[in-house]
Design a protein around this motif. Sequence first.
Motif, PDB file in Angstrom:
ATOM      1  N   SER A 183      -9.707  12.250  -8.562  1.00 34.97           N
ATOM      2  CA  SER A 183      -9.665  10.785  -9.333  1.00 34.97           C
ATOM      3  C   SER A 183      -8.646   9.879  -9.205  1.00 34.97           C
ATOM      4  O   SER A 183      -8.830   8.705  -8.965  1.00 34.97           O
ATOM      5  CB  SER A 183      -9.778  11.112 -10.876  1.00 34.97           C
ATOM      6  OG  SER A 183     -11.144  11.583 -11.142  1.00 34.97           O
ATOM      7  N   TYR A 184      -7.333  10.705  -9.120  1.00 36.07           N
ATOM      8  CA  TYR A 184      -6.029   9.771  -8.876  1.00 36.07           C
ATOM      9  C   TYR A 184      -6.276   9.314  -7.296  1.00 36.07           C
ATOM     10  O   TYR A 184      -5.801   8.097  -7.041  1.00 36.07           O
ATOM     11  CB  TYR A 184      -4.802  10.550  -9.304  1.00 36.07           C
ATOM     12  CG  TYR A 184      -5.007  10.826 -10.824  1.00 36.07           C
ATOM     13  CD1 TYR A 184      -4.458   9.968 -11.540  1.00 36.07           C
ATOM     14  CD2 TYR A 184      -5.498  12.028 -11.349  1.00 36.07           C
ATOM     15  CE1 TYR A 184      -4.138  10.146 -12.925  1.00 36.07           C
ATOM     16  CE2 TYR A 184      -5.377  12.253 -12.658  1.00 36.07           C
ATOM     17  CZ  TYR A 184      -4.804  11.252 -13.386  1.00 36.07           C
ATOM     18  OH  TYR A 184      -4.688  11.602 -14.895  1.00 36.07           O
ATOM     19  N   ILE A 185      -6.388  10.343  -6.187  1.00 37.33           N
ATOM     20  CA  ILE A 185      -6.518   9.920  -5.060  1.00 37.33           C
ATOM     21  C   ILE A 185      -7.640   8.942  -4.921  1.00 37.33           C
ATOM     22  O   ILE A 185      -6.988   8.186  -3.903  1.00 37.33           O
ATOM     23  CB  ILE A 185      -6.731  11.085  -4.198  1.00 37.33           C
ATOM     24  CG1 ILE A 185      -5.431  12.223  -4.396  1.00 37.33           C
ATOM     25  CG2 ILE A 185      -6.810  10.749  -2.738  1.00 37.33           C
ATOM     26  CD1 ILE A 185      -4.262  11.680  -3.715  1.00 37.33           C
ATOM     27  N   SER A 186      -8.595   9.088  -5.472  1.00 36.24           N
ATOM     28  CA  SER A 186      -9.738   8.057  -5.336  1.00 36.24           C
ATOM     29  C   SER A 186      -9.323   6.806  -5.592  1.00 36.24           C
ATOM     30  O   SER A 186      -9.649   5.699  -5.000  1.00 36.24           O
ATOM     31  CB  SER A 186     -10.856   8.467  -6.017  1.00 36.24           C
ATOM     32  OG  SER A 186     -12.063   7.431  -5.960  1.00 36.24           O
ATOM     33  N   MET A 187      -8.546   6.688  -6.702  1.00 30.83           N
ATOM     34  CA  MET A 187      -8.100   5.305  -7.181  1.00 30.83           C
ATOM     35  C   MET A 187      -6.908   4.860  -6.110  1.00 30.83           C
ATOM     36  O   MET A 187      -6.918   3.396  -5.920  1.00 30.83           O
ATOM     37  CB  MET A 187      -7.136   5.549  -8.604  1.00 30.83           C
ATOM     38  CG  MET A 187      -6.972   4.371  -9.284  1.00 30.83           C
ATOM     39  SD  MET A 187      -6.479   4.803 -11.065  1.00 30.83           S
ATOM     40  CE  MET A 187      -4.983   6.032 -10.859  1.00 30.83           C
ATOM     41  N   TYR A 188      -6.081   5.763  -5.656  1.00 33.01           N
ATOM     42  CA  TYR A 188      -5.267   5.190  -4.677  1.00 33.01           C
ATOM     43  C   TYR A 188      -5.964   4.284  -3.365  1.00 33.01           C
ATOM     44  O   TYR A 188      -5.462   3.553  -2.818  1.00 33.01           O
ATOM     45  CB  TYR A 188      -4.109   6.297  -4.217  1.00 33.01           C
ATOM     46  CG  TYR A 188      -3.223   6.974  -5.180  1.00 33.01           C
ATOM     47  CD1 TYR A 188      -3.284   6.275  -6.495  1.00 33.01           C
ATOM     48  CD2 TYR A 188      -2.436   7.934  -4.910  1.00 33.01           C
ATOM     49  CE1 TYR A 188      -2.468   6.937  -7.515  1.00 33.01           C
ATOM     50  CE2 TYR A 188      -1.642   8.582  -5.817  1.00 33.01           C
ATOM     51  CZ  TYR A 188      -1.745   8.118  -7.082  1.00 33.01           C
ATOM     52  OH  TYR A 188      -0.713   8.501  -7.942  1.00 33.01           O
ATOM     53  N   VAL A 189      -7.106   5.513  -2.865  1.00 33.04           N
ATOM     54  CA  VAL A 189      -7.731   5.154  -1.957  1.00 33.04           C
ATOM     55  C   VAL A 189      -8.418   3.650  -1.963  1.00 33.04           C
ATOM     56  O   VAL A 189      -8.429   2.887  -1.206  1.00 33.04           O
ATOM     57  CB  VAL A 189      -8.746   6.265  -1.424  1.00 33.04           C
ATOM     58  CG1 VAL A 189      -9.722   5.607  -0.639  1.00 33.04           C
ATOM     59  CG2 VAL A 189      -7.934   7.253  -1.067  1.00 33.04           C
ATOM     60  N   MET A 190      -8.777   3.394  -3.469  1.00 29.82           N
ATOM     61  CA  MET A 190      -9.739   2.245  -3.394  1.00 29.82           C
ATOM     62  C   MET A 190      -8.664   1.023  -3.445  1.00 29.82           C
ATOM     63  O   MET A 190      -9.005  -0.025  -2.768  1.00 29.82           O
ATOM     64  CB  MET A 190     -10.255   2.358  -4.702  1.00 29.82           C
ATOM     65  CG  MET A 190     -11.446   1.371  -5.066  1.00 29.82           C
ATOM     66  SD  MET A 190     -12.817   1.925  -4.303  1.00 29.82           S
ATOM     67  CE  MET A 190     -13.056   0.535  -2.929  1.00 29.82           C
ATOM     68  N   LEU A 191      -7.644   0.937  -4.001  1.00 24.70           N
ATOM     69  CA  LEU A 191      -6.483  -0.105  -3.600  1.00 24.70           C
ATOM     70  C   LEU A 191      -6.184  -0.109  -2.416  1.00 24.70           C
ATOM     71  O   LEU A 191      -6.031  -1.192  -1.658  1.00 24.70           O
ATOM     72  CB  LEU A 191      -5.303   0.357  -4.419  1.00 24.70           C
ATOM     73  CG  LEU A 191      -4.304  -0.879  -4.722  1.00 24.70           C
ATOM     74  CD1 LEU A 191      -4.790  -2.180  -5.147  1.00 24.70           C
ATOM     75  CD2 LEU A 191      -2.938  -0.596  -5.491  1.00 24.70           C
ATOM     76  N   SER A 192      -5.694   1.090  -1.496  1.00 20.06           N
ATOM     77  CA  SER A 192      -5.421   1.075  -0.144  1.00 20.06           C
ATOM     78  C   SER A 192      -6.365   0.201   0.800  1.00 20.06           C
ATOM     79  O   SER A 192      -6.029  -0.474   1.582  1.00 20.06           O
ATOM     80  CB  SER A 192      -5.031   2.335   0.248  1.00 20.06           C
ATOM     81  OG  SER A 192      -4.031   2.804  -0.538  1.00 20.06           O
ATOM     82  N   THR A 193      -7.617   0.645   0.165  1.00 19.74           N
ATOM     83  CA  THR A 193      -8.405  -0.169   1.215  1.00 19.74           C
ATOM     84  C   THR A 193      -8.857  -1.542   1.029  1.00 19.74           C
ATOM     85  O   THR A 193      -8.793  -2.184   2.025  1.00 19.74           O
ATOM     86  CB  THR A 193     -10.296   0.508   0.634  1.00 19.74           C
ATOM     87  OG1 THR A 193     -10.315   1.935   0.755  1.00 19.74           O
ATOM     88  CG2 THR A 193     -11.191   0.018   1.386  1.00 19.74           C
ATOM     89  N   PHE A 194      -8.628  -1.880  -0.068  1.00 22.01           N
ATOM     90  CA  PHE A 194      -8.522  -3.570  -0.325  1.00 22.01           C
ATOM     91  C   PHE A 194      -7.200  -4.104   0.436  1.00 22.01           C
ATOM     92  O   PHE A 194      -7.427  -5.311   0.814  1.00 22.01           O
ATOM     93  CB  PHE A 194      -8.684  -4.048  -1.619  1.00 22.01           C
ATOM     94  CG  PHE A 194     -10.121  -3.748  -2.263  1.00 22.01           C
ATOM     95  CD1 PHE A 194     -11.052  -4.343  -1.705  1.00 22.01           C
ATOM     96  CD2 PHE A 194     -10.153  -2.956  -3.161  1.00 22.01           C
ATOM     97  CE1 PHE A 194     -12.470  -4.100  -1.987  1.00 22.01           C
ATOM     98  CE2 PHE A 194     -11.711  -2.703  -3.761  1.00 22.01           C
ATOM     99  CZ  PHE A 194     -12.978  -3.524  -3.192  1.00 22.01           C
ATOM    100  N   ILE A 195      -6.324  -3.241   0.304  1.00 23.81           N
ATOM    101  CA  ILE A 195      -4.809  -3.683   1.072  1.00 23.81           C
ATOM    102  C   ILE A 195      -5.094  -3.903   2.385  1.00 23.81           C
ATOM    103  O   ILE A 195      -4.891  -4.852   3.003  1.00 23.81           O
ATOM    104  CB  ILE A 195      -3.810  -2.708   0.514  1.00 23.81           C
ATOM    105  CG1 ILE A 195      -3.271  -2.587  -0.707  1.00 23.81           C
ATOM    106  CG2 ILE A 195      -2.602  -2.898   1.711  1.00 23.81           C
ATOM    107  CD1 ILE A 195      -2.425  -1.496  -1.132  1.00 23.81           C
TER     108      ILE A 195
END
Length: 428
Positions: A183-195
């Motif tokens: 869940s935490y990695i998924s959260m990081y990935v979601m923000l990184s995707t938009f970055i």
Amino acid sequence: MASVFNKIFSKELLKSGYYSFIFAFLSVVILAIHVQYLPPLLILWCLCWIIENSGRYNLIWSKSAKYKWLFFLFLAYYLWQLVSLIYTNDIEKGLSNLFGRLSLILFPFLLVCSGETIKKKSVFLIRVFAISTFIYLFFSFSYAFYQSLEPGKGVLSFNPNPPEHPWLNYFYSAELTISQHPSYISMYVMLSTFICFESWFDYSLEFKKRFFWLILGILLLVSQYFISSRTGIFLGLVMVPLYFIFRFRNYKKKWKVWLVSIILIICVFPVIINNQRVDYLFGKIFEKQVGYERKDDPRLQIWESTINLVKQNLVFGLGIGDARNELAKEYDRIGEEQMAKEKLNTHNQFLEVLLETGIIGLVIIMAIFFSMLKIAVSEKNLLLGLFIMIIFVFFQFETMLYRLAGVTFFSLFSFLLLYLPKRNTDNS
């Protein structure tokens, strides 16, 4: 020797916050790759910040401090948790939780009056975070591939299922993310995707660089399927199409953007439903037959138990140390022995806040969200707005501030994203 020392620690570098920038750079790298190494780095950053801001601590409270009210809300939330130690029974657990959430005030302290270097290079820092997240995932997939290789009779065979647990897969969920909760990695990935996508829309960059960020964003988005966080997959399905619709809102034929988005969702949806963790939740709805037993999600029982406890401790809560112990007793009462044994948390950050610190704590945490949202809207800070949405949705299904990975992510980016330069959000 003295001249070298003076150059390294010159007044100009200290005043600009150059060394704080170095620690901020290391923090965004370590957060994505191995968050457990962050605390000692954070201590060094604090010492550096004290030296850089010697004699200027009053800036936090000055009228010129742009984001001081957000800082005060973070401080108030942490202090209210400290107050809850007065009426908690398990003081030792309460102190442990309080210490584990220390970055809730450390990052706001470090960033509310950060030096000019961090402010000027905020875009660079968030892009470093996105690349670091990708590097972590690249390592995770590489290690999953390595684990899947089985030597035998002079040849290597490929078997992604662990021999001791054949129903699992090295390329999915917790088996993939290794040292981090999915869940935490998924959260990081979601923000990184938009970055990455925001970098694609940064027309000040050369086309080759913009194309690099676009490909990186797509790869990160695809990785959500393998990370298998249902919340992350849901956000990807909803937020990414809406993001591009917003980005192309001034496009003359924007109906095409809507059409492409809908077609992509329709095409991707059957693949997503095929994901085993997603199927556990939604498979019964579609009456899909599979060769494994579907698991019931215990969240509804957890939330019902939490609400029963909240009703008895509505104003002040149970205290920061007693939430999980009391939940375990409630699980026992309703006959859920396994849930009681595992001492499952609320799997909802807002319910967790309500259970620990009552209505007062919930009001403060909601005030933090409203304050950030006000800043995002008034300053047209799209990435900050996306970050708020990501955090808010993940808070609905996970107790994100229970682990260091969630606490640091929330407090760090709540302030780092404030300093992004204003850019035209229209497509051009």
